[in-house]
Design a protein around this motif. Structure first.
Motif, PDB file in Angstrom:
ATOM      1  N   GLN A 117       0.842  -1.192   0.000  1.00  0.00           N
ATOM      2  CA  GLN A 117       0.000   0.000   0.000  1.00  0.00           C
ATOM      3  C   GLN A 117       0.877   1.242   0.000  1.00  0.00           C
ATOM      4  O   GLN A 117       1.737   1.421   0.858  1.00  0.00           O
ATOM      5  N   ALA A 118       0.663   2.101  -0.958  1.00  0.00           N
ATOM      6  CA  ALA A 118       1.496   3.292  -1.109  1.00  0.00           C
ATOM      7  C   ALA A 118       1.226   4.285   0.016  1.00  0.00           C
ATOM      8  O   ALA A 118       0.125   4.350   0.574  1.00  0.00           O
ATOM      9  N   ALA A 119       2.248   5.064   0.349  1.00  0.00           N
ATOM     10  CA  ALA A 119       2.068   6.165   1.291  1.00  0.00           C
ATOM     11  C   ALA A 119       1.098   7.173   0.684  1.00  0.00           C
ATOM     12  O   ALA A 119       0.924   7.252  -0.538  1.00  0.00           O
ATOM     13  N   ALA A 120       0.450   7.972   1.547  1.00  0.00           N
ATOM     14  CA  ALA A 120      -0.548   8.918   1.052  1.00  0.00           C
ATOM     15  C   ALA A 120      -0.765  10.030   2.065  1.00  0.00           C
ATOM     16  O   ALA A 120      -0.541   9.850   3.271  1.00  0.00           O
ATOM     17  N   VAL A 121      -1.191  11.180   1.569  1.00  0.00           N
ATOM     18  CA  VAL A 121      -1.694  12.246   2.437  1.00  0.00           C
ATOM     19  C   VAL A 121      -3.144  11.893   2.748  1.00  0.00           C
ATOM     20  O   VAL A 121      -3.951  11.672   1.838  1.00  0.00           O
ATOM     21  N   ILE A 122      -3.485  11.822   4.027  1.00  0.00           N
ATOM     22  CA  ILE A 122      -4.817  11.366   4.430  1.00  0.00           C
ATOM     23  C   ILE A 122      -5.406  12.329   5.466  1.00  0.00           C
ATOM     24  O   ILE A 122      -4.747  13.274   5.900  1.00  0.00           O
ATOM     25  N   GLY A 123      -6.632  12.038   5.884  1.00  0.00           N
ATOM     26  CA  GLY A 123      -7.332  12.855   6.874  1.00  0.00           C
ATOM     27  C   GLY A 123      -8.363  13.747   6.214  1.00  0.00           C
ATOM     28  O   GLY A 123      -8.262  14.072   5.022  1.00  0.00           O
ATOM     29  N   ALA A 141       0.505   9.063   5.846  1.00  0.00           N
ATOM     30  CA  ALA A 141       0.551   7.682   6.317  1.00  0.00           C
ATOM     31  C   ALA A 141       1.419   6.880   5.364  1.00  0.00           C
ATOM     32  O   ALA A 141       1.313   7.029   4.141  1.00  0.00           O
ATOM     33  N   GLY A 142       2.274   6.036   5.920  1.00  0.00           N
ATOM     34  CA  GLY A 142       3.113   5.229   5.048  1.00  0.00           C
ATOM     35  C   GLY A 142       4.078   4.364   5.827  1.00  0.00           C
ATOM     36  O   GLY A 142       4.283   4.559   7.030  1.00  0.00           O
TER      37      GLY A 142
END
Length: 429
Positions: free
Chosen positions: A218-224, A231-232
């Motif tokens: 699962q690739a890292a990502a900007v979340i929220g 997250a990564g």
């Protein structure tokens, strides 16, 4: 700038599933910026204004630019981080054949948080050593595709799972690669030879050995809800490696700057390419072969050891000292421990705090609760090896040593900003 840096970090994490790949990613970025590769086995010819890098074991890298000022008179600005992260490493003879499944035996590397490894789509990457046409060679490989999984045991068969679960790494962590017929004999080295052919277009005579790690695909990502978080995997400590790299690429050409990213921090750093080994000192002595000049340079130098800090978790705030709970998106953290688990002194902390104020970067402090043990990092190790003044800092994160960690999406840009100011600072304390 913030969005660009965050996307750059995400791309860097995706390209760097192992310390070998992280080192290769950093080297590629340095080459693109005009840094020249040096070989430890050859003579070096460096000059003022030059930019260089050297790797060791394919998993550690030191990059430096030489300003036009005397090193003995003006010292070095050093930033240190580490390339490794806790993970599951494949054992030398890993083939397991149980209940019609092909599994691989694994060894836990570092202090991994094990529960999050279950039910994730895993791939495999690392370094493979092989013979070809009578020569021994090594290549990095990365399967990239999700080729394995560690399924959880259903709660119906483990009713106590939610009351605490002591995971046995020998029996419960071998990932499943495939279903196989009973007459088949899985050959892991043959699988690696096939991957070498697909990825590099070469035919290995014999796969001799390997250093391979499983990782989450699962690739890292900007979340929220408002994009507050990143997250990564491997944020500890590729986040700091990336920040140090970006700062070095932005450094003022007048100053002499060093970025050192070493392997094996998660297992104590005691190796030929770790912070508790001779790598950094040997590189610096080649730049300053005269003993007195070397000692004077070290005395005038300063190291910022960058490694993630524990952010105060809203569900576990009692795990922090009430006055020292770093918050995500509130800037870098100065890490302090009077028992020298961190190498920060009042002088070096004051200098870093001043840098933050001058750069308009928020700064925080972290001290472990007095009734809890404190982790450590490369700061005290490098300080004791070289005798260099050191400040330990880092960005606050959640889930450290999990398969997927969490940091603030605003913090990376702040760290790059203050490290860039450090590399360009005309004076040190």
């Amino acid at each position: 700038m913030r969005e660009e840096l965050n996307q750059g970090l995400i791309d860097f994490l995706q390209a760097s599933p192992t310390p070998f790949h992280a080192t290769s990613s950093i080297a590629q970025a340095l080459q693109g910026a005009g840094f020249k590769a040096l070989n430890e086995s050859e003579s070096w010819h460096t000059e003022p204004g030059g930019r260089y890098y050297v790797t060791r074991n394919d998993s550690s890298i030191i990059a430096f630019q030489l300003g036009h000022k005397s090193l003995a008179e003006h010292g070095l600005r050093l930033v240190g981080a580490h390339t490794d992260s806790p993970c599951l490493r494949v054992k030398p003879q890993p083939e397991l054949q149980r209940q019609g499944f092909w599994q691989l035996g694994v060894e836990v590397y570092g202090g991994a948080l094990l529960a999050p490894w279950f039910d994730r789509d895993l791939s495999l990457a690392g370094r493979v050593t092989f013979s070809r046409d009578g020569r021994i060679e090594s290549r990095l490989i990365d399967f990239k595709l999700p080729i394995a999984v560690i399924p959880s045991l259903a709660i119906h068969l483990n009713r106590e799972a939610n009351q605490g679960w002591a995971i046995n790494p020998q029996t419960e962590l071998p990932p499943i690669l495939a279903q196989i017929a009973s007459e088949e004999s899985p050959d892991f080295r043959a699988l690696l030879a096939d991957q070498l052919s697909r990825e590099h277009g070469l035919l290995a005579d014999v796969v001799l050995d390997f250093e391979l790690s499983f990782y989450d695909t699962q690739a890292a990502a900007v979340i929220g809800l408002h994009g507050d978080f990143i997250a990564g995997a491997r944020l500890d400590n590729l986040l700091s490696c990336f920040a140090g790299l970006q700062a070095l690429l932005r450094a003022a050409p007048e100053e002499s700057c060093v970025l050192v990213c070493t392997d094996h921090e998660e297992v104590g750093s005691a190796s030929m390419c770790g912070a508790d080994g001779p790598f950094l000192e040997q590189v610096l002595r080649r730049l300053l072969p005269e003993e007195e000049a070397f000692q004077r340079c070290i005395n005038r130098s300063l190291l910022i050891s960058a490694d993630n800090a524990h952010g105060v978790h809203p569900n576990y705030s009692d795990k922090h000292d009430g006055n020292h709970g770093p918050k995500l998106n509130a800037g870098p953290v100065i890490k302090i421990n009077n028992n020298q688990r961190y190498a920060t002194s009042s002088e070096t902390a004051g200098f870093f705090r001043h840098l933050c104020l001058e750069s308009e970067v928020s700064v925080q402090s972290f001290v472990t609760r007095s009734d809890m043990g404190c982790g450590s990092t490369i700061g005290p190790i490098t300080a004791s090896q070289l005798g260099v003044r050191t400040v330990d800092i880092g960005l606050p994160t959640f889930g450290m040593h999990s398969i997927r960690e969490l940091a603030g999406s605003q913090d990376l840009a702040q760290l790059v900003k203050v490290l860039s100011a450090f590399y360009s600072s005309p004076t040190l304390p």
